[in-house]
Motif scaffolding. Structure first.
Motif, PDB file in Angstrom:
ATOM      1  N   GLN A  18      75.774 103.729  89.724  1.00  0.00           N
ATOM      2  CA  GLN A  18      74.364 103.348  89.715  1.00  0.00           C
ATOM      3  C   GLN A  18      73.884 103.062  88.294  1.00  0.00           C
ATOM      4  O   GLN A  18      73.103 102.133  88.053  1.00  0.00           O
ATOM      5  N   MET A  19      74.364 103.847  87.342  1.00  0.00           N
ATOM      6  CA  MET A  19      73.974 103.646  85.948  1.00  0.00           C
ATOM      7  C   MET A  19      74.523 102.338  85.396  1.00  0.00           C
ATOM      8  O   MET A  19      73.869 101.655  84.597  1.00  0.00           O
ATOM      9  N   VAL A  20      75.746 101.981  85.823  1.00  0.00           N
ATOM     10  CA  VAL A  20      76.322 100.700  85.401  1.00  0.00           C
ATOM     11  C   VAL A  20      75.448  99.548  85.886  1.00  0.00           C
ATOM     12  O   VAL A  20      75.075  98.653  85.117  1.00  0.00           O
ATOM     13  N   MET A  21      75.110  99.557  87.180  1.00  0.00           N
ATOM     14  CA  MET A  21      74.285  98.488  87.730  1.00  0.00           C
ATOM     15  C   MET A  21      72.895  98.480  87.095  1.00  0.00           C
ATOM     16  O   MET A  21      72.316  97.413  86.843  1.00  0.00           O
ATOM     17  N   ASP A  22      72.354  99.658  86.818  1.00  0.00           N
ATOM     18  CA  ASP A  22      71.041  99.727  86.190  1.00  0.00           C
ATOM     19  C   ASP A  22      71.101  99.214  84.757  1.00  0.00           C
ATOM     20  O   ASP A  22      70.114  98.681  84.234  1.00  0.00           O
ATOM     21  N   GLY A  23      72.256  99.363  84.120  1.00  0.00           N
ATOM     22  CA  GLY A  23      72.429  98.812  82.782  1.00  0.00           C
ATOM     23  C   GLY A  23      72.308  97.295  82.784  1.00  0.00           C
ATOM     24  O   GLY A  23      71.648  96.709  81.910  1.00  0.00           O
ATOM     25  N   PHE A  24      72.952  96.648  83.771  1.00  0.00           N
ATOM     26  CA  PHE A  24      72.807  95.194  83.890  1.00  0.00           C
ATOM     27  C   PHE A  24      71.345  94.817  84.122  1.00  0.00           C
ATOM     28  O   PHE A  24      70.836  93.847  83.560  1.00  0.00           O
ATOM     29  N   ARG A  25      70.680  95.602  84.953  1.00  0.00           N
ATOM     30  CA  ARG A  25      69.273  95.343  85.264  1.00  0.00           C
ATOM     31  C   ARG A  25      68.412  95.425  84.008  1.00  0.00           C
ATOM     32  O   ARG A  25      67.553  94.567  83.764  1.00  0.00           O
ATOM     33  N   ARG A  26      68.640  96.426  83.195  1.00  0.00           N
ATOM     34  CA  ARG A  26      67.849  96.597  81.976  1.00  0.00           C
ATOM     35  C   ARG A  26      68.097  95.456  80.995  1.00  0.00           C
ATOM     36  O   ARG A  26      67.169  94.988  80.314  1.00  0.00           O
ATOM     37  N   ILE A  27      69.345  95.002  80.906  1.00  0.00           N
ATOM     38  CA  ILE A  27      69.662  93.878  80.021  1.00  0.00           C
ATOM     39  C   ILE A  27      68.901  92.634  80.449  1.00  0.00           C
ATOM     40  O   ILE A  27      68.296  91.931  79.626  1.00  0.00           O
ATOM     41  N   ILE A  28      68.909  92.356  81.776  1.00  0.00           N
ATOM     42  CA  ILE A  28      68.235  91.168  82.294  1.00  0.00           C
ATOM     43  C   ILE A  28      66.737  91.220  82.001  1.00  0.00           C
ATOM     44  O   ILE A  28      66.142  90.253  81.512  1.00  0.00           O
ATOM     45  N   VAL A  29      66.117  92.368  82.302  1.00  0.00           N
ATOM     46  CA  VAL A  29      64.673  92.491  82.102  1.00  0.00           C
ATOM     47  C   VAL A  29      64.328  92.430  80.614  1.00  0.00           C
ATOM     48  O   VAL A  29      63.359  91.766  80.215  1.00  0.00           O
ATOM     49  N   HIS A  30      65.114  93.082  79.776  1.00  0.00           N
ATOM     50  CA  HIS A  30      64.847  93.078  78.336  1.00  0.00           C
ATOM     51  C   HIS A  30      65.002  91.676  77.755  1.00  0.00           C
ATOM     52  O   HIS A  30      64.197  91.238  76.915  1.00  0.00           O
ATOM     53  N   TYR A  31      66.019  90.955  78.220  1.00  0.00           N
ATOM     54  CA  TYR A  31      66.243  89.574  77.772  1.00  0.00           C
ATOM     55  C   TYR A  31      65.024  88.713  78.137  1.00  0.00           C
ATOM     56  O   TYR A  31      64.500  87.963  77.312  1.00  0.00           O
ATOM     57  N   GLY A  32      64.565  88.856  79.380  1.00  0.00           N
ATOM     58  CA  GLY A  32      63.399  88.093  79.818  1.00  0.00           C
ATOM     59  C   GLY A  32      62.132  88.490  79.088  1.00  0.00           C
ATOM     60  O   GLY A  32      61.276  87.641  78.794  1.00  0.00           O
ATOM     61  N   ALA A  33      62.000  89.786  78.780  1.00  0.00           N
ATOM     62  CA  ALA A  33      60.820  90.256  78.054  1.00  0.00           C
ATOM     63  C   ALA A  33      60.779  89.658  76.647  1.00  0.00           C
ATOM     64  O   ALA A  33      59.714  89.250  76.161  1.00  0.00           O
ATOM     65  N   TRP A  34      61.926  89.605  75.996  1.00  0.00           N
ATOM     66  CA  TRP A  34      62.008  88.986  74.676  1.00  0.00           C
ATOM     67  C   TRP A  34      61.608  87.512  74.745  1.00  0.00           C
ATOM     68  O   TRP A  34      60.814  87.023  73.934  1.00  0.00           O
ATOM     69  N   PHE A  35      62.162  86.791  75.723  1.00  0.00           N
ATOM     70  CA  PHE A  35      61.863  85.369  75.848  1.00  0.00           C
ATOM     71  C   PHE A  35      60.373  85.144  76.085  1.00  0.00           C
ATOM     72  O   PHE A  35      59.745  84.286  75.450  1.00  0.00           O
TER      73      PHE A  35
END
Length: 248
Positions: A18-35
Motif C-alpha cells: 500500500q505504501m508503494v502505491m501511495d508513493g506513486f500517488r504522492r509523486i503524481i499529485v506533487h508533480y501536478g501541484a508544481w505544474f
C-alpha cells in the motif's frame, strides 16, 4: 539498527505494498501541484517550458532507479520490456491509457459534483481544460515535431493524436485550404449516457475552452467556432462539431 529499519519491522507486507502505491500517488499529485503553481506564478506557456525540462531531467533517473530495485533492464531511461512490445500491444496500451485518462476525469467530476454540486463540478472541469488542452497540444507538437505555425495541416495531424482520438470516433471535413470542420461522431461519455436513456451532458462550456486553446497552441492564427455542442441540438451522426479557420 537504524530508525528506518525499526519502522519497517513494524508493518507487514500488505502495508508495504500500500505504501508503494501511495508513493506513486504522492509523486503524481506533487508533480501536478508544481505544474499548477508554476503556471499560476509565471504563466502557462512558461510553465510548459519548465515542465518539459523537468520531465527530461527526471523521468530517466526515476525509471532507472526503479529498474535497479525491481530487476528490469532499461534503455535510455525507458523500460526495455516496453521497447520490445509488439506493435499491436503498444497500440492497445495507448488505448487503455486513454480510457484510464477519461475514466479518471469522470471520477473527479462525479466526486466534486456529489459533494459540491453540478455548478462547481463544471467550473472545475472547464478550468482544468484551460491547462490540459494547451498542454496536450504542446506535447503533440513536440512528439510530431510540428512547426510553430503549421496552419491547418498541423492542426489536422494534432487532432488525430489527442487522447480522445484513440477512444472516440471523429472525422474532419475540408472546407478550403485554410478551414476545416471537426466532428466528434461518437463520444464515449455521451454514448454511455444515451445507452442509459439520459440526455446529453451539456459540455459546450468545456468545449469552448478545450478546442480554441488546443487550436491556438498549434497555431496562434487559428480561430475556433462552435458549429454545435450539447446542450445544442445536433444530428445523429455527430455529438459536437467545431470549425477551425486560419486567419491571415
Amino acid at each position: 539498527m537504524s530508525k528506518e529499519s525499526r519502522f519497517f519491522e513494524q508493518v507487514d507486507n500488505d502495508m508495504l505494498v500500500q505504501m508503494v502505491m501511495d508513493g506513486f500517488r504522492r509523486i503524481i499529485v506533487h508533480y501536478g501541484a508544481w505544474f499548477a503553481e508554476v503556471a499560476h506564478q509565471v504563466g502557462l506557456e512558461k510553465a510548459m517550458e519548465v515542465e518539459n525540462n523537468v520531465w527530461q531531467a527526471s523521468i530517466g533517473n526515476q525509471v532507472d532507479r526503479l529498474g535497479k530495485t525491481l530487476g528490469f533492464p532499461t534503455d535510455n531511461g525507458l523500460p526495455s520490456a516496453l521497447l520490445g512490445l509488439p506493435r499491436e500491444t503498444l497500440v492497445d496500451l495507448i488505448e487503455k491509457l486513454s480510457i484510464n485518462w477519461l475514466a479518471n476525469d469522470g471520477i473527479w467530476f462525479q466526486a466534486v459534483e456529489k459533494q459540491f454540486g453540478m455548478g462547481d463540478a463544471k467550473r472545475c472541469n472547464d478550468t482544468c481544460w484551460t491547462r490540459f488542452s494547451p498542454f496536450e497540444a504542446t506535447r503533440i507538437k513536440k512528439l510530431l515535431n510540428l512547426p510553430q505555425n503549421g496552419g491547418i495541416p498541423a492542426l489536422k495531424k494534432a487532432l488525430a493524436f489527442r487522447m480522445y482520438a484513440f477512444i472516440n470516433e471523429q472525422s474532419m471535413e475540408d472546407v478550403g485550404d485554410n478551414c476545416i470542420i471537426f466532428y466528434m461522431n461518437n463520444c464515449r461519455v455521451q454514448a454511455a449516457r444515451k445507452r442509459k436513456g439520459l440526455p446529453d451532458y451539456p459540455c459546450k462550456s468545456a468545449g469552448m475552452v478545450e478546442y480554441p486553446t488546443f487550436a491556438s497552441t498549434i497555431d496562434s492564427r487559428i480561430v475556433t467556432e462552435c458549429v454545435g455542442c450539447p446542450p445544442d441540438e445536433h444530428p445523429d451522426k455527430w455529438f459536437c462539431a467545431w470549425k477551425f479557420t486560419l486567419e491571415a
